[in-house]
Design a protein around this motif. Sequence first.
Motif, short mmCIF file in Angstrom:
data_model
loop_
_atom_site.label_atom_id
_atom_site.label_comp_id
_atom_site.label_asym_id
_atom_site.label_seq_id
_atom_site.Cartn_x
_atom_site.Cartn_y
_atom_site.Cartn_z
N ILE A 38 0.83 -1.20 0.00
CA ILE A 38 0.00 0.00 0.00
C ILE A 38 0.87 1.26 0.00
O ILE A 38 0.52 2.27 -0.60
CB ILE A 38 -0.98 -0.01 1.20
CG1 ILE A 38 -2.05 -1.10 0.98
CG2 ILE A 38 -1.64 1.34 1.42
CD1 ILE A 38 -2.91 -1.39 2.19
N GLY A 39 2.03 1.19 0.62
CA GLY A 39 2.94 2.34 0.68
C GLY A 39 3.41 2.83 -0.68
O GLY A 39 3.82 3.97 -0.83
N TYR A 40 3.36 1.97 -1.68
CA TYR A 40 3.78 2.33 -3.03
C TYR A 40 2.63 2.88 -3.87
O TYR A 40 2.84 3.28 -5.01
CB TYR A 40 4.39 1.11 -3.73
CG TYR A 40 5.70 0.66 -3.12
CD1 TYR A 40 6.90 1.28 -3.45
CD2 TYR A 40 5.73 -0.39 -2.21
CE1 TYR A 40 8.09 0.85 -2.89
CE2 TYR A 40 6.91 -0.82 -1.65
CZ TYR A 40 8.10 -0.20 -1.99
OH TYR A 40 9.27 -0.62 -1.44
N GLU A 41 1.43 2.87 -3.33
CA GLU A 41 0.26 3.30 -4.08
C GLU A 41 0.01 4.80 -3.90
O GLU A 41 0.66 5.46 -3.10
CB GLU A 41 -0.96 2.48 -3.65
CG GLU A 41 -0.80 1.00 -4.00
CD GLU A 41 -2.01 0.16 -3.64
OE1 GLU A 41 -3.02 0.72 -3.16
OE2 GLU A 41 -1.94 -1.06 -3.85
N SER A 42 -0.98 5.32 -4.61
CA SER A 42 -1.30 6.75 -4.53
C SER A 42 -1.83 7.10 -3.13
O SER A 42 -2.31 6.23 -2.40
CB SER A 42 -2.36 7.12 -5.57
OG SER A 42 -3.62 6.56 -5.22
N LYS A 43 -1.75 8.37 -2.82
CA LYS A 43 -2.24 8.85 -1.53
C LYS A 43 -3.70 8.47 -1.32
O LYS A 43 -4.09 8.02 -0.24
CB LYS A 43 -2.06 10.37 -1.45
CG LYS A 43 -2.54 10.99 -0.16
CD LYS A 43 -2.33 12.48 -0.15
CE LYS A 43 -3.60 13.15 -0.58
NZ LYS A 43 -3.62 14.59 -0.37
N GLN A 44 -4.50 8.62 -2.34
CA GLN A 44 -5.93 8.32 -2.24
C GLN A 44 -6.16 6.83 -1.96
O GLN A 44 -7.00 6.47 -1.13
CB GLN A 44 -6.67 8.73 -3.53
CG GLN A 44 -6.73 10.22 -3.76
CD GLN A 44 -5.41 10.80 -4.31
OE1 GLN A 44 -4.51 10.09 -4.77
NE2 GLN A 44 -5.28 12.12 -4.23
N LYS A 45 -5.42 5.96 -2.62
CA LYS A 45 -5.55 4.53 -2.38
C LYS A 45 -5.06 4.16 -0.98
O LYS A 45 -5.64 3.31 -0.31
CB LYS A 45 -4.80 3.73 -3.44
CG LYS A 45 -5.51 3.71 -4.77
CD LYS A 45 -4.80 2.80 -5.76
CE LYS A 45 -5.53 2.78 -7.09
NZ LYS A 45 -4.87 1.89 -8.06
N GLN A 46 -3.99 4.82 -0.54
CA GLN A 46 -3.49 4.58 0.82
C GLN A 46 -4.56 4.93 1.84
O GLN A 46 -4.83 4.16 2.77
CB GLN A 46 -2.23 5.40 1.09
CG GLN A 46 -1.01 4.93 0.35
CD GLN A 46 0.18 5.84 0.57
OE1 GLN A 46 0.22 6.65 1.50
NE2 GLN A 46 1.18 5.72 -0.30
N GLU A 47 -5.17 6.11 1.67
CA GLU A 47 -6.20 6.55 2.60
C GLU A 47 -7.36 5.58 2.64
O GLU A 47 -7.85 5.22 3.72
CB GLU A 47 -6.68 7.95 2.23
CG GLU A 47 -5.65 9.02 2.48
CD GLU A 47 -6.04 10.38 1.92
OE1 GLU A 47 -6.91 10.46 1.03
OE2 GLU A 47 -5.44 11.37 2.37
N LYS A 48 -7.80 5.12 1.47
CA LYS A 48 -8.94 4.21 1.40
C LYS A 48 -8.60 2.85 2.02
O LYS A 48 -9.35 2.34 2.86
CB LYS A 48 -9.36 4.03 -0.06
CG LYS A 48 -10.55 3.13 -0.26
CD LYS A 48 -10.92 3.03 -1.73
CE LYS A 48 -12.10 2.10 -1.92
NZ LYS A 48 -12.45 1.97 -3.34
N LYS A 49 -7.50 2.27 1.62
CA LYS A 49 -7.15 0.92 2.08
C LYS A 49 -6.77 0.89 3.56
O LYS A 49 -7.13 -0.04 4.28
CB LYS A 49 -6.03 0.35 1.22
CG LYS A 49 -6.51 0.03 -0.19
CD LYS A 49 -5.40 -0.55 -1.05
CE LYS A 49 -5.92 -0.89 -2.44
NZ LYS A 49 -4.87 -1.51 -3.28
N MET A 50 -6.04 1.88 4.01
CA MET A 50 -5.67 1.91 5.44
C MET A 50 -6.87 2.32 6.29
O MET A 50 -6.99 1.91 7.44
CB MET A 50 -4.48 2.83 5.67
CG MET A 50 -3.18 2.30 5.09
SD MET A 50 -2.71 0.64 5.68
CE MET A 50 -2.29 1.03 7.37
N GLY A 51 -7.77 3.12 5.72
CA GLY A 51 -9.00 3.48 6.42
C GLY A 51 -9.83 2.26 6.74
O GLY A 51 -10.43 2.16 7.81
#
Length: 130
Positions: A13-26
């Motif tokens: 997830i750390g290599y993904e876009s900010k938006q994807k990070q927010e969604k997946k970690m959320g």
Amino acid sequence: INIYMRLSKVLQIGYESKQKQEKKMGKRGYERDNELSSGDHQAYINKKTGKLLFNVTGTNNLSDVVTDGYLALGGLKNTSRYKSADTALKKAKEKYHPISTSVIGHSLGSSVGSLIASKTDKVTTLDGGY
């Protein structure tokens, strides 16, 4: 294997876009602190549990190749990559006063994460570049 699968997912997830990070970690109960995060490292806080998760990515761009050279020569602490992650982790701890802090890293991020973590932090790395 379950632990590895979860760790590898968060590292990915750390290599993904900010938006994807927010969604997946959320979905995992963590909020991304955008002020303390970058493409090289991310600070996530779980406000319900008081846990801080600090993820350091591996070699991800051309400037990281230079950082890898410093790592090979024993000068990692002199790099902007190291200094930026170290400062962000310290600021995250000051801001959130977490109950516990986990520092995770992949490849180059393993080396950086291991060095910036305090003795009380939980450190988990994968494919460390040492």
